[in-house]
Design an enzyme around this catalytic site. Structure first.
Site, PDB file in Angstrom:
ATOM      1  N   ALA A  39       1.675  37.518 -48.311  1.00 43.73           N
ATOM      2  CA  ALA A  39       1.361  38.946 -48.131  1.00 43.73           C
ATOM      3  C   ALA A  39       2.620  39.673 -47.701  1.00 43.73           C
ATOM      4  O   ALA A  39       3.575  39.083 -47.185  1.00 43.73           O
ATOM      5  CB  ALA A  39       0.257  39.130 -47.098  1.00 43.73           C
ATOM      6  N   GLY A  42       3.573  43.133 -45.423  1.00 43.04           N
ATOM      7  CA  GLY A  42       3.084  44.173 -44.542  1.00 43.04           C
ATOM      8  C   GLY A  42       4.138  45.219 -44.280  1.00 43.04           C
ATOM      9  O   GLY A  42       5.213  45.231 -44.879  1.00 43.04           O
ATOM     10  N   GLY A  43       3.835  46.109 -43.325  1.00 45.51           N
ATOM     11  CA  GLY A  43       4.764  47.178 -43.024  1.00 45.51           C
ATOM     12  C   GLY A  43       6.005  46.725 -42.284  1.00 45.51           C
ATOM     13  O   GLY A  43       7.035  47.385 -42.322  1.00 45.51           O
ATOM     14  N   ALA A  69       6.887  43.032 -42.075  1.00 44.17           N
ATOM     15  CA  ALA A  69       7.398  41.727 -42.482  1.00 44.17           C
ATOM     16  C   ALA A  69       6.672  41.238 -43.722  1.00 44.17           C
ATOM     17  O   ALA A  69       5.640  41.784 -44.120  1.00 44.17           O
ATOM     18  CB  ALA A  69       7.223  40.716 -41.337  1.00 44.17           C
ATOM     19  N   THR A  70       7.247  40.206 -44.329  1.00 40.19           N
ATOM     20  CA  THR A  70       6.624  39.513 -45.461  1.00 40.19           C
ATOM     21  C   THR A  70       6.319  38.089 -45.035  1.00 40.19           C
ATOM     22  O   THR A  70       7.129  37.444 -44.375  1.00 40.19           O
ATOM     23  CB  THR A  70       7.570  39.506 -46.671  1.00 40.19           C
ATOM     24  OG1 THR A  70       7.858  40.871 -47.040  1.00 40.19           O
ATOM     25  CG2 THR A  70       6.916  38.805 -47.854  1.00 40.19           C
ATOM     26  N   LYS A 121       7.214  34.036 -41.579  1.00 39.61           N
ATOM     27  CA  LYS A 121       7.213  35.508 -41.598  1.00 39.61           C
ATOM     28  C   LYS A 121       8.635  36.005 -41.400  1.00 39.61           C
ATOM     29  O   LYS A 121       9.289  35.690 -40.399  1.00 39.61           O
ATOM     30  CB  LYS A 121       6.303  36.049 -40.499  1.00 39.61           C
ATOM     31  CG  LYS A 121       6.343  37.554 -40.359  1.00 39.61           C
ATOM     32  CD  LYS A 121       5.290  38.047 -39.400  1.00 39.61           C
ATOM     33  CE  LYS A 121       3.919  37.891 -39.985  1.00 39.61           C
ATOM     34  NZ  LYS A 121       2.876  38.558 -39.205  1.00 39.61           N
ATOM     35  N   ASP A 171      -2.410  45.403 -31.474  1.00 37.03           N
ATOM     36  CA  ASP A 171      -2.688  45.704 -32.882  1.00 37.03           C
ATOM     37  C   ASP A 171      -3.859  44.850 -33.380  1.00 37.03           C
ATOM     38  O   ASP A 171      -3.761  44.181 -34.403  1.00 37.03           O
ATOM     39  CB  ASP A 171      -1.445  45.464 -33.734  1.00 37.03           C
ATOM     40  CG  ASP A 171      -1.533  46.163 -35.104  1.00 37.03           C
ATOM     41  OD1 ASP A 171      -2.332  47.128 -35.220  1.00 37.03           O
ATOM     42  OD2 ASP A 171      -0.836  45.750 -36.035  1.00 37.03           O
TER      43      ASP A 171
END
Length: 659
Positions: A25, A27-28, A30-31, A47, A141
């Protein structure tokens, strides 16, 4: 990180150990990739932070510090952090790989969950967050994307009530929160789940996570979040201005206890919410048991006839089976999915110490006449009350016991104490301690005397002893590499006064203080002496020169002469040795040690008078003197010069007058 960079990472090996096999995946911040740890031969999640975040020094430092903290947080519902480092300047984390789906994926597929499933997932979420709160951490979060639902070993998501749930991204969320706004001034948080206080003043504590967990429960029950809007800031301020609506206003028929639970968790005033995830977890468990009691009451009342039979008939009240919310099947949670909080709770099992889950109301009721319906209802209600009382006793008291005291004992003692009281002992990550000896229990979870489920799991952390790091062997390394070695060993690098060296190139480490392999506390300073290269003055060859000439030449070069006189067969005042050697580099005012001859030792002239001249000549030669024979070489010595007993230098000529 753009797609091109991400794709190029697949198939590469990071840090000589983690071989990336695919992308999970993006994200905003990290990958996430799947990778194989070639050293331990296991699949992990890796990550990597996006380049846009790597330039934020504050973000990277906080991210690294929090990764180390989370790595020490051992809990079965927390995604474990194994390692961290940098790849091409980008920080990365190596984490436990959870085979399954996110809660977001499940909600996308099913839209919403039934109350039993929602509460089962929420319990494990809160157990993980509560462990973090006990360690002084706040997630910041909490959202479905950060909740992972594991697959069964055989593949596929098992019954959600039996699934293992893990919470991820503690460290990353904390690092993001360290910079509360981005360059445009917008709040960097998931606005659908953000707590009001985080919007108004940027403050976050354990109650902030409680609010977000309440919003997640609302979404699981209703299939939607409470607020929506065109702009993120618009959604965020709705959390500040409005109370979260009850879930039953969206999904008709939901029990009011769920409305009350969501309301308590999402109160706008942080002080009115449960104090932390552990407090909310206790309320969730009570609600689950209340739902179970409600199902019992419904099942009982369904057995009451709509109208009484004939007056002379007799009726047998049928067996009533208690319905618990843990699931519809009779098996216990599979061994791979058991968790500490659920070790003593079976699905559909009888609760020890309380009334049985299936209890017949024995006996026949005779002719009841017109009061028969009322008696049946009263009997059913009485049985329901007994069942609720028994269930309440089991939930609040019966299934709990006190955790034993394990802190201060050795591992063997802890294992014995846990086994004697029926607990399973797990050893988590150790921690350094200046006061507690190595392999002694440093901490335990749950703490001693805390009420815990019988037969559950106790996790202990063993002392690693004092935290010490050896001074690495950096002699001969370039200064930049030496600095990296020192700082990588949790020590501080200090450059000492440089020295000239004829053998060590400029910029290379000559020595360290303390010495290599010395054991130091983290943060201790290591002073490193770095070569300045060859000294600017070349030492000349003074050997064989008169001391006066050598002294003058040295002074012209700016060198200081230290003279040492010694006996020698060389002529007096002649330089016979020097230090440093010729050709060595030296600085101005460096000392040059010169060893100077005092000349050969004097010889005592022997008395050869009245000896045959040939014999006298041999005697003088034996004393390192020369003989000159005058007149008759074969005669007898009548006169010698120098006279007997005179001190003369070696090879001095002695004149013999022979007759």
């Amino acid at each position: 990180m753009d797609t091109t960079v991400a794709d190029t990472l697949i198939g590469t090996t990071i840090d000589g150990r983690y071989r990336i096999t695919g992308r999970v995946a993006r994200g905003g911040m990290a990958t996430v990739y799947t990778a194989v740890d070639d050293r331990l031969e296991r699949t992990v999640a890796l990550k990597i932070i996006h380049p846009s975040q790597a330039t934020n020094v504050h973000f990277v430092d906080r991210f690294t510090d929090e990764a180390k903290t989370i790595a020490r947080l051992t809990h079965p519902n927390v995604v474990a952090v194994y390692d961290q480092g940098r790849h091409q300047g980008l920080p990365y984390l190596v984490m436990e790989f959870v085979q399954g789906r996110t809660l977001r994926d499940l909600l996308t597929q099913r839209r919403r969950l039934n109350p039993v499933e929602a509460l089962a997932i929420l319990e494990q979420m809160l157990a993980a967050i509560a462990a973090a709160h006990r360690a002084g951490l706040v997630h910041r979060d909490v959202k479905p994307e950060n909740v992972l639902v594991a697959e069964a070993p055989s593949g596929g998501i098992a019954n959600l009530v039996d699934s293992v749930v893990k919470v991820a991204d503690f460290g990353l969320a904390r690092a993001v929160e360290a910079s509360a706004t981005d360059d445009t001034g917008q709040l960097m948080a998931t606005v659908a789940y953000v707590a009001p206080e985080l919007v108004t003043d940027g403050h976050a504590d354990a109650r902030t996570d409680v609010y977000s967990a309440g919003i997640v429960l609302f979404e699981m029950l209703t299939g939607r979040v409470p607020y929506d809007g065109d702009e993120p800031v618009e959604v965020a301020w709705q959390h500040v201005d409005n109370d979260v609506p009850p879930p039953s206003s969206i999904v008709k028929g939901l029990p009011t206890v769920l409305d009350d639970l969501v309301a308590r968790a999402t109160r706008r005033d942080p002080g009115a919410r449960p104090t932390d995830a552990g407090a909310l977890l206790a309320e969730v468990q009570v609600v689950r048991d209340d739902l179970g009691a409600a199902n019992v009451e419904t099942a009982l009342l369904r057995q009451v006839p709509a109208r009484p039979p004939a007056a002379d008939a007799t009726a047998l009240v049928p067996t009533v089976t208690t319905v618990f919310p843990q699931g519809t099947h009779g098996s216990t949670r599979p061994t791979w999915a058991r968790l500490p909080e659920q070790g003593a709770r079976g699905h559909g099992q009888r609760r020890a110490g309380g009334p049985p889950s299936a209890a017949p109301v024995g006996g026949l009721i005779g002719k009841l006449g017109g009061d028969r319906r009322r008696i049946l209802i009263l009997a059913a209600v009485a049985l329901m009350i007994l069942t609720v009382i028994g269930s309440t006793w089991w939930v609040t008291l019966g299934r709990y016991t006190d955790a034993p005291q394990l802190v201060g004992g050795t591992r063997a003692q802890a294992e014995q104490a846990a086994a004697s009281e029926g607990f399973e002992l797990r050893v988590g990550d150790g921690a350094f301690s200046e006061n507690v000896p190595k392999d002694v229990v440093l901490s335990q979870d749950p703490p001693a005397s805390e009420r815990v489920i019988k037969g559950g799991i106790l996790t202990v952390s063993l002392s690693l002893g004092p935290e010490r790091y050896p001074v690495p062997d950096i002699v001969g390394m370039e200064a930049s590499a030496a600095r990296g070695e020192i700082e990588g060993s949790k020590l501080k690098f200090k450059e000492g006064t440089g020295k000239y060296s004829d053998t060590v190139p400029q910029g290379v480490v000559i020595s360290v203080d303390p010495k290599v392999a010395a054991q130091l506390k983290p943060g201790s300073t290591v002073t490193v002496v770095i070569s300045k290269g060859r000294a600017p003055i070349t030492v000349p060859d003074f050997k064989g020169k008169n001391i006066n000439d050598a002294r003058g030449q040295a002074q012209q070069l700016g060198l200081s002469v230290v003279e040492q006189y010694t006996d020698s067969d060389q002529p007096a005042d002649q330089v016979i040795e020097q230090s440093p050697k010729p050709g060595t580099g030296a600085e101005k005012d460096d000392e040059i040690k010169l060893k100077v001859s005092k000349g050969p030792p004097l010889v005592n002239v022997p008395d050869v008078n009245n000896q045959p001249c040939p014999q006298a000549q041999q005697t003088l030669q034996a004393q390192n003197l020369r003989a000159r024979l005058d007149f008759n070489p074969n005669g007898t010595v009548r006169i010698q010069n120098p006279a007997p007993g005179t001190q003369v230098p070696p090879q001095t000529e002695v004149v013999l007058t022979c007759a």
